[in-house]
Design a protein around this motif. Structure first.
Motif, PDB file in Angstrom:
ATOM      1  N   MET A   1       0.598  -1.152   0.138  1.00  0.00           N
ATOM      2  CA  MET A   1      -0.296   0.063   0.034  1.00  0.00           C
ATOM      3  C   MET A   1       0.453   1.262   0.255  1.00  0.00           C
ATOM      4  SD  MET A   1      -2.915   1.334   2.595  1.00  0.00           S
ATOM      5  CE  MET A   1      -2.476   1.934   3.789  1.00  0.00           C
ATOM      6  N   LYS A   2       0.066   2.134  -0.504  1.00  0.00           N
ATOM      7  CA  LYS A   2       0.924   3.702  -0.131  1.00  0.00           C
ATOM      8  C   LYS A   2      -0.147   4.595  -0.072  1.00  0.00           C
ATOM      9  CE  LYS A   2       4.340   7.096  -1.432  1.00  0.00           C
ATOM     10  NZ  LYS A   2       5.615   6.680  -1.911  1.00  0.00           N
ATOM     11  N   GLU A 285      -1.606  -2.581  -3.434  1.00  0.00           N
ATOM     12  CA  GLU A 285      -1.367  -3.524  -3.543  1.00  0.00           C
ATOM     13  C   GLU A 285      -1.937  -5.117  -4.013  1.00  0.00           C
ATOM     14  OE1 GLU A 285       0.157  -2.959  -1.036  1.00  0.00           O
ATOM     15  OE2 GLU A 285       1.087  -4.643   0.361  1.00  0.00           O
ATOM     16  N   HIS A 312       5.846   1.858  -6.777  1.00  0.00           N
ATOM     17  CA  HIS A 312       5.977   0.936  -5.131  1.00  0.00           C
ATOM     18  C   HIS A 312       5.090  -0.069  -5.136  1.00  0.00           C
ATOM     19  CE1 HIS A 312       5.939   1.495  -1.156  1.00  0.00           C
ATOM     20  NE2 HIS A 312       4.050   0.993  -1.349  1.00  0.00           N
ATOM     21  N   GLU A 313       3.780  -0.111  -5.541  1.00  0.00           N
ATOM     22  CA  GLU A 313       3.111  -0.942  -5.817  1.00  0.00           C
ATOM     23  C   GLU A 313       3.534  -2.256  -6.391  1.00  0.00           C
ATOM     24  OE1 GLU A 313       0.075  -1.080  -3.481  1.00  0.00           O
ATOM     25  OE2 GLU A 313       0.744   1.639  -3.810  1.00  0.00           O
ATOM     26  N   HIS A 316       6.031  -4.115  -4.659  1.00  0.00           N
ATOM     27  CA  HIS A 316       5.421  -5.212  -3.914  1.00  0.00           C
ATOM     28  C   HIS A 316       5.464  -6.938  -3.947  1.00  0.00           C
ATOM     29  CE1 HIS A 316       4.353  -2.549  -0.365  1.00  0.00           C
ATOM     30  NE2 HIS A 316       3.461  -2.052  -1.101  1.00  0.00           N
ATOM     31  N   GLU A 346       6.996  -2.965   3.750  1.00  0.00           N
ATOM     32  CA  GLU A 346       6.667  -1.176   3.054  1.00  0.00           C
ATOM     33  C   GLU A 346       7.727  -0.522   2.388  1.00  0.00           C
ATOM     34  OE1 GLU A 346       4.170  -0.087   1.308  1.00  0.00           O
ATOM     35  OE2 GLU A 346       2.370  -1.575   2.348  1.00  0.00           O
ATOM     36  N   TYR A 407       6.962   4.418   4.853  1.00  0.00           N
ATOM     37  CA  TYR A 407       7.243   5.377   3.440  1.00  0.00           C
ATOM     38  C   TYR A 407       8.345   6.040   4.196  1.00  0.00           C
ATOM     39  CZ  TYR A 407       2.319   3.697   2.684  1.00  0.00           C
ATOM     40  OH  TYR A 407       1.883   3.086   2.849  1.00  0.00           O
TER      41      TYR A 407
END
Ligand SMILES: [Zn+2]
Length: 626
Positions: A1-2, A285, A312-313, A316, A346, A407
């Motif tokens: 997740m972001k 994600e 980012h996703e 994952h 993360e 993050y």
């Protein structure tokens, strides 16, 4: 997740493949199959009805669950809150007695005769009347008749206790012209109906569907099919342009991951929002897809956000999806246990998303240093003495308000680990190699024990790494950022005065009534700010001709900071109350000036780096194969 909170105060067009075979409308009860159906053309009071022809139940009493929590969110969301009118029937159509055990579960008596369950589901995006924690949009649902249906499957479909490994069949009746974008395979599809199948509850919950009129583009990268589906309410962006951006990003990620994408199929499901009250945005994600909720803008305005969030996703895929502890591998949707390794799931993911961009030339050094600087600044606003493993274990309750640090400090832990590994290996080995080694050691179906990970990493690397984890991840010590960054010739200054283009030394705030960004503080106004003539409580209407609303402000400020040159004429329109209390629009203007600005957490390249610093920097950031 972001998840990103607004922090202003400081190529081929896809056509739905239609098969000739007819959709199975049979609702015969099967021993070993959940048969769900939803009719998207029948929305009532913002709710959809879910109907389940149940698998055969052998017990007298059975409990049906909607999840309390889902993977990747690290928050108890209680999806059962959105369910109403729950009814259970036998094959003759008589109702069976049902007790609502708690917010997420219903127990059904005489379950051996259970044939069907029906209930209504409200959407999470716009049901302010439902109390409790707000569900982050990428993990929620939206029922927006004739426009879009955001179907995170776990918002609609549940499971019986002890029966999460049973296969699922899910049918959607859809409005004419709608397409269901998802990573799932269509078992069957016609103009008005889609059927999907999944091997078990985990796989079903891992595959969201975005129903809209199609704006989809398919990329082919390294043998993988990448679907990009975009819903832009005011048609500001489109899938073709966003996919072009994702294309360059994924090609760099492919190289970063060793030359191959570890999937054959992946879907980026992107909803852009024109909600003027949007205060946070981001994505969630899944194994073969990710779901995005971002402020609407043009593809150009969204380019960096898409790169940051989508990379980012996608990363994952490595962790937690291919490297995870038992808490995640045997995920319990209703009695969750947290792992202590959020620094990796993360943090390392967020670090890789930035490291990949500088390494493959998607961004330049000043922008990368700014990315790191923002993480340092935010980390220092949070509890920097709280051991990260402890925060991670307690993220659902005690340390909920520290989650956003994954993050920031999480990524900086991975940065420090990367540089430390490079130093110990003479430049040859970093977190990129480590994550590939861990993925080989474990993988999608094999979990590690939470307590063994640090020792495992140490056995793959160096004894000094165990000390690093003990001190900085399990212990309360602040990261040794200054000495670590020196190794690659980057100077870290807790505070420094630098010369740069500024907006005038003003702080910005938000007026919730007028929905405008205002000048909230002028106590540190600089020479340029004085020339512009700002006044406290001026509300900014536009900057350089661009409408300065909350959704666009960050893009506009980034563009201003990165592209304004000394002498460029800066114009701003502000709404200002005159002496009668009436609002008038005032035009402000001045040539841009380079001024002295005092900033915290300044990062700069060392003026005369040593050869050792230059070599390690190159090993850390160069793409040359060693
Ligand atoms: Zn994430």
């Amino acid at each position: 997740m972001k998840k990103i909170a607004y922090m202003l105060l400081t190529m081929a067009v896809m056509t739905a493949c239609t098969r000739k075979a007819s959709v199975s409308t049979s609702s015969t009860q099967k021993d070993n199959l959940y048969q769900f159906s939803v009719d998207l053309t029948k929305v009532e009071n913002d709710k959809l009805e879910v109907s389940l022809v149940a698998p055969k139940i052998s017990a007298d009493l059975i409990t049906y669950f909607l999840p309390k929590i889902v993977p990747g969110t690290y928050a108890n969301y209680d999806f059962g809150r959105y369910v109403s009118n729950f009814k259970a029937y036998n094959a003759k159509g008589d109702t069976l007695p049902v007790d609502r055990v708690d917010v997420n579960s219903w127990s059904i008596k005489n379950a051996q005769s259970l044939y069907k369950i029906t209930y209504k589901v409200d959407d999470t995006w716009d049901s302010p009347e439902i109390k409790g924690e707000k569900i982050f949009e990428p993990a929620g649902s939206d029922i927006d008749t004739n426009k879009k249906f955001a179907v995170n499957t776990f918002c609609f479909f549940g499971y019986f206790g002890g029966m999460t490994k049973v296969p699922y069949q899910v049918s959607f009746t859809k409005p004419e012209g709608f397409y269901g974008a998802t990573s799932m395979n269509f078992a069957n599809t016609t103009a008005t109906k889609d059927v999907f199948v999944a091997d078990n509850y985990f796989d079903l919950s891992d595959a969201p569907i975005l129903y809209t009129r199609p704006d989809t583009t398919v990329l082919k990268i390294g043998g993988a099919d990448i679907l990009v589906s975009v819903f832009s309410p005011n048609k500001q962006a489109n899938s073709k342009e966003i996919a072009a951006n994702i294309n360059s990003m994924l090609n760099a990620q492919k190289e970063y991951l060793g030359g191959e994408l570890p999937i054959k199929k992946y879907a980026f499901l992107i909803v852009l929002s024109d909600n003027p009250n949007l205060m946070s945005y981001g994505a969630l994600e899944h194994s073969y897809s990710s779901f995005y909720y971002l402020p609407e803008g043009t593809s150009k305005e969204l380019a960096q956000t898409v790169k940051d969030v989508a990379s980012h996703e996608f990363f994952h895929i490595i962790t937690p999806l291919s490297i995870h502890s038992e808490e995640i591998g045997d995920f319990d949707f209703n009695t969750p246990k947290m792992s202590k390794h959020l620094w990796m799931y993360e943090g390392a993911t967020e670090y890789a998303a930035g490291h990949m961009q500088i390494k493959y030339g998607l961004i330049e050094m000043p922008q990368y240093l700014d990315m790191l600087r923002q993480k340092m600044t935010t980390m220092k606003m949070m509890n920097d003495k709280l051991p990260f493993t402890e925060m991670s274990k307690g993220v659902l309750d005690t340390y909920k308000n520290q989650y956003m640090n994954v993050y920031n400090k999480g990524a900086l832990i991975a940065l420090s680990l990367d540089i430390k590994l490079r130093q110990l290996s003479g430049g040859k080995y970093g977190t990129q190699n480590l994550m590939q080694d861990l993925a080989k050691t474990y993988g999608k179906t094999q979990s590690f024990k939470d307590d063994e990970l640090f020792d495992k990493i140490t056995s793959l690397t160096y004894p000094e790494i165990r000390e690093f984890f003990a001190k900085y991840v399990e212990g309360p010590n602040p990261l040794p950022l200054s000495e670590t960054l020196q190794l690659v010739g980057i100077e870290y200054l807790p505070e420094a005065t630098i010369k740069k283009i500024s907006l005038g030394g003003i702080s910005l705030g938000f007026n919730a009534q007028t929905k405008r960004i205002k000048i909230a503080n002028v106590s540190k106004i600089n020479e340029f700010g004085t020339k512009m003539g700002y006044q406290l409580n001026d509300e900014i209407v536009s900057l350089n001709g661009q409408l300065f609303d909350i959704q666009k402000a960050q893009h506009i400020l980034d563009d201003y900071n990165n592209n304004t040159k000394e002498g460029d004429v800066v114009t701003m329109e502000v709404a200002r109350k005159n002496s009668d209390g009436k609002e008038e629009i005032v035009k402000l203007s001045s040539p841009a000036m380079v001024v002295d600005v005092t900033e915290k957490n300044v990062l700069k390249l060392v003026d005369s780096p040593t050869e050792a610093q230059l070599k390690l920097r190159k090993d850390w950031l160069s793409t040359e194969k060693k």
